[in-house]
Write a protein that holds these residues in place. Structure first.
Motif, mmCIF file in Angstrom:
data_model
loop_
_atom_site.group_PDB
_atom_site.id
_atom_site.type_symbol
_atom_site.label_atom_id
_atom_site.label_comp_id
_atom_site.label_asym_id
_atom_site.label_seq_id
_atom_site.Cartn_x
_atom_site.Cartn_y
_atom_site.Cartn_z
ATOM 1 N N ASP A 1 15.916 -7.168 2.784
ATOM 2 C CA ASP A 1 16.869 -6.239 2.176
ATOM 3 C C ASP A 1 18.149 -6.266 2.991
ATOM 4 N N ARG A 2 19.276 -6.400 2.315
ATOM 5 C CA ARG A 2 20.550 -6.404 3.044
ATOM 6 C C ARG A 2 21.075 -5.002 3.307
ATOM 7 N N ASP A 3 20.418 -3.987 2.741
ATOM 8 C CA ASP A 3 20.831 -2.606 2.953
ATOM 9 C C ASP A 3 20.190 -2.095 4.241
ATOM 10 N N PRO A 4 20.974 -1.786 5.272
ATOM 11 C CA PRO A 4 20.392 -1.321 6.533
ATOM 12 C C PRO A 4 19.583 -0.042 6.381
ATOM 13 N N ASN A 5 19.914 0.804 5.389
ATOM 14 C CA ASN A 5 19.137 2.023 5.173
ATOM 15 C C ASN A 5 17.703 1.696 4.767
ATOM 16 N N ALA A 6 17.536 0.687 3.908
ATOM 17 C CA ALA A 6 16.190 0.294 3.480
ATOM 18 C C ALA A 6 15.371 -0.217 4.652
ATOM 19 N N GLY B 1 13.832 -2.506 -0.878
ATOM 20 C CA GLY B 1 14.169 -1.183 -1.395
ATOM 21 C C GLY B 1 13.375 -0.094 -0.698
ATOM 22 N N ALA B 2 12.597 0.670 -1.457
ATOM 23 C CA ALA B 2 11.741 1.716 -0.890
ATOM 24 C C ALA B 2 10.333 1.214 -0.635
ATOM 25 N N GLY B 3 10.095 -0.078 -0.847
ATOM 26 C CA GLY B 3 8.814 -0.664 -0.493
ATOM 27 C C GLY B 3 7.714 -0.522 -1.524
ATOM 28 N N GLY B 4 8.047 -0.212 -2.766
ATOM 29 C CA GLY B 4 7.026 -0.017 -3.787
ATOM 30 C C GLY B 4 6.192 -1.259 -4.061
ATOM 31 N N TYR B 5 6.846 -2.387 -4.271
ATOM 32 C CA TYR B 5 6.107 -3.629 -4.489
ATOM 33 C C TYR B 5 5.382 -4.047 -3.211
ATOM 34 N N SER B 6 6.068 -3.962 -2.081
ATOM 35 C CA SER B 6 5.448 -4.361 -0.810
ATOM 36 C C SER B 6 4.167 -3.588 -0.558
ATOM 37 N N ARG B 7 4.198 -2.296 -0.796
ATOM 38 C CA ARG B 7 3.011 -1.478 -0.556
ATOM 39 C C ARG B 7 1.837 -1.955 -1.409
ATOM 40 N N GLN C 1 10.546 1.223 8.440
ATOM 41 C CA GLN C 1 9.879 0.965 9.714
ATOM 42 C C GLN C 1 8.485 1.594 9.785
ATOM 43 N N ALA C 2 8.330 2.776 9.205
ATOM 44 C CA ALA C 2 7.034 3.457 9.264
ATOM 45 C C ALA C 2 5.950 2.653 8.554
ATOM 46 N N MET C 3 6.334 1.896 7.534
ATOM 47 C CA MET C 3 5.349 1.120 6.791
ATOM 48 C C MET C 3 4.803 -0.037 7.630
ATOM 49 N N ILE C 4 5.594 -0.536 8.561
ATOM 50 C CA ILE C 4 5.124 -1.618 9.436
ATOM 51 C C ILE C 4 3.920 -1.141 10.235
ATOM 52 N N ALA C 5 4.050 0.054 10.820
ATOM 53 C CA ALA C 5 2.937 0.605 11.602
ATOM 54 C C ALA C 5 1.761 0.968 10.703
ATOM 55 N N GLU C 6 2.055 1.492 9.526
ATOM 56 C CA GLU C 6 0.991 1.911 8.602
ATOM 57 C C GLU C 6 0.079 0.753 8.228
ATOM 58 N N ASP D 1 -0.358 -2.025 10.036
ATOM 59 C CA ASP D 1 -0.831 -2.743 11.225
ATOM 60 C C ASP D 1 -0.218 -4.131 11.359
ATOM 61 N N GLY D 2 1.096 -4.211 11.135
ATOM 62 C CA GLY D 2 1.796 -5.461 11.363
ATOM 63 C C GLY D 2 1.690 -6.485 10.254
ATOM 64 N N GLN D 3 1.059 -6.135 9.128
ATOM 65 C CA GLN D 3 0.975 -7.068 7.997
ATOM 66 C C GLN D 3 2.295 -7.166 7.235
ATOM 67 N N LEU D 4 3.215 -6.276 7.565
ATOM 68 C CA LEU D 4 4.549 -6.264 6.959
ATOM 69 C C LEU D 4 5.593 -6.560 8.017
ATOM 70 N N SER D 5 6.546 -7.436 7.691
ATOM 71 C CA SER D 5 7.731 -7.605 8.540
ATOM 72 C C SER D 5 8.964 -7.417 7.677
ATOM 73 N N LEU D 6 9.982 -6.774 8.239
ATOM 74 C CA LEU D 6 11.223 -6.486 7.527
ATOM 75 C C LEU D 6 12.344 -7.356 8.070
ATOM 76 N N HIS D 7 13.128 -7.924 7.158
ATOM 77 C CA HIS D 7 14.186 -8.854 7.521
ATOM 78 C C HIS D 7 15.512 -8.373 6.932
ATOM 79 N N PRO D 8 16.460 -7.962 7.770
ATOM 80 C CA PRO D 8 17.735 -7.425 7.286
ATOM 81 C C PRO D 8 18.694 -8.530 6.837
ATOM 82 N N GLU D 9 18.289 -9.247 5.809
ATOM 83 C CA GLU D 9 19.054 -10.386 5.319
ATOM 84 C C GLU D 9 19.174 -10.332 3.799
ATOM 85 N N ARG D 10 20.193 -10.974 3.272
ATOM 86 C CA ARG D 10 20.303 -11.189 1.830
ATOM 87 C C ARG D 10 19.187 -12.141 1.402
ATOM 88 N N PHE D 11 18.644 -11.931 0.208
ATOM 89 C CA PHE D 11 17.546 -12.818 -0.190
ATOM 90 C C PHE D 11 18.015 -14.242 -0.445
#
Length: 317
Positions: free
Chosen positions: A54-59, A35-41, A64-69, A71-81
């Motif tokens: 997240d299967r929503d390409p907008n999410a 989603g908007a990354g609330g839990y991930s953050r 993407q900005a959170m990945i850099a924020e 330092d690579g501890q987050l990866s995003l996967h455009p897939e259905r869970f």
């Protein structure tokens, strides 16, 4: 509506979810619904390595900005869970320490009229989380009356589903959320002072059908069971009774709750050992949280801990 004009997303039951997962340095956690990354953050701040789906390409785009924020501890996967086990195996991470799932439509999707999830603002009758495949308009304008009635009854618990389905077929073609809502209101006799708009149930039903949300949830729970290490935590937040009943039933079966404790009859095959333990009761938001975020009102959290028992065979449909 531009992203900047949309009200910020507030993750529900955040403190309770984080407490159930207890993120720490060197832990690997799946956020199955970024989603908007609330839990991930919150999990990243706790020191965990997060794999977010997240299967929503907008999410995926907006995260993407959170990945850099971080330092690579987050990866995003455009897939259905439902596909998270296959994706995690593909990247060489066969097991994780925790999984969180926040089921249903996100605030960002609801607040963007162009996505067609809500009738608060008129927009195209879409409702597709992945932005591909059959739309709500496709379904409502081509399905037969009986199929529409079945979806409204099963997924929206609409007691007058046949009347609404008749009205929908008679009003075809439907192209916008406003048209769909007006048809439902006329069919059910909407009164301005009614506490709940009668179109709500039909919108929920069509959205669940278009996105196969209950099938995805079943498959996602089964995938989490396979991915979790012994002692790993699974936390699931749901927003309506159909989802919560499915989650509750999953944990009940997986924990062996309600299973007979008497000795087995001669020749009787014992049931499989429980794959989850320490199953929580339903956890609901406080009045203070509801006051801050009214959308939290219907949310329910359930969580449990993975045992060492092999995962059970479960249907994904």
């Amino acid at each position: 509506m531009t992203p900047s004009a949309i009200a910020p997303h507030i993750p529900v039951l955040l403190d309770e979810v984080v407490a159930s997962l207890a993120p720490a340095k060197d832990m690997s956690i799946i956020d199955a619904t970024f989603g908007a990354g609330g839990y991930s953050r919150a999990l990243l701040v706790g020191g965990a390595r997060v794999y977010a789906f997240d299967r929503d390409p907008n999410a995926i785009r907006d995260g993407q900005a959170m990945i850099a924020e971080f330092d690579g501890q987050l990866s995003l996967h455009p897939e259905r869970f439902a596909q998270m086990r296959e994706e995690m195996e593909r990247i060489g991470v066969p097991q994780v320490d925790a999984v969180v799932m926040d089921i249903g439509v996100s605030s960002m999707q609801l607040d963007q009229a162009a996505r067609g999830f809500a009738f608060s603002a008129d927009g195209p009758l879409d409702m597709r989380m992945s932005q591909e495949g059959e739309s709500a308009a496709d379904f409502l304008n081509t399905a037969d009356e009986g199929a529409i009635a079945d979806v409204l009854y099963q997924y929206g618990e609409e007691r007058q589903s046949r009347r609404v389905a008749r009205a929908i077929v008679a009003a075809r073609p439907l192209e916008t959320t406003g048209e769909f809502a007006r048809v439902v209101r006329r069919a059910l006799g909407h009164k301005p002072h009614d506490k709940k708009d009668p179109a709500t149930r039909s919108f929920q039903a069509v959205r669940i059908h278009v996105n196969d949300e209950l099938g995805e949830l079943r498959a996602g729970l089964a995938a989490a069971e396979l991915l979790l290490k012994e002692g790993g935590a699974l936390a699931v937040v749901s927003f309506h009774s159909l989802e919560d009943r499915l989650v509750k039933r999953f944990f009940k079966q997986a924990s062996g709750a309600g299973r007979a404790v008497s000795r087995h009859l001669p020749g009787e095959i014992p049931g499989p050992p429980p794959t989850f333990t320490k199953v929580s009761k339903a956890i609901r938001p406080s009045e203070a949280e509801i006051a801050r975020n009214p959308r939290a009102r219907s949310s329910i959290l359930r969580h449990a801990i993975r045992t060492s028992a092999p995962a059970q065979e479960r249907t994904s449909t």
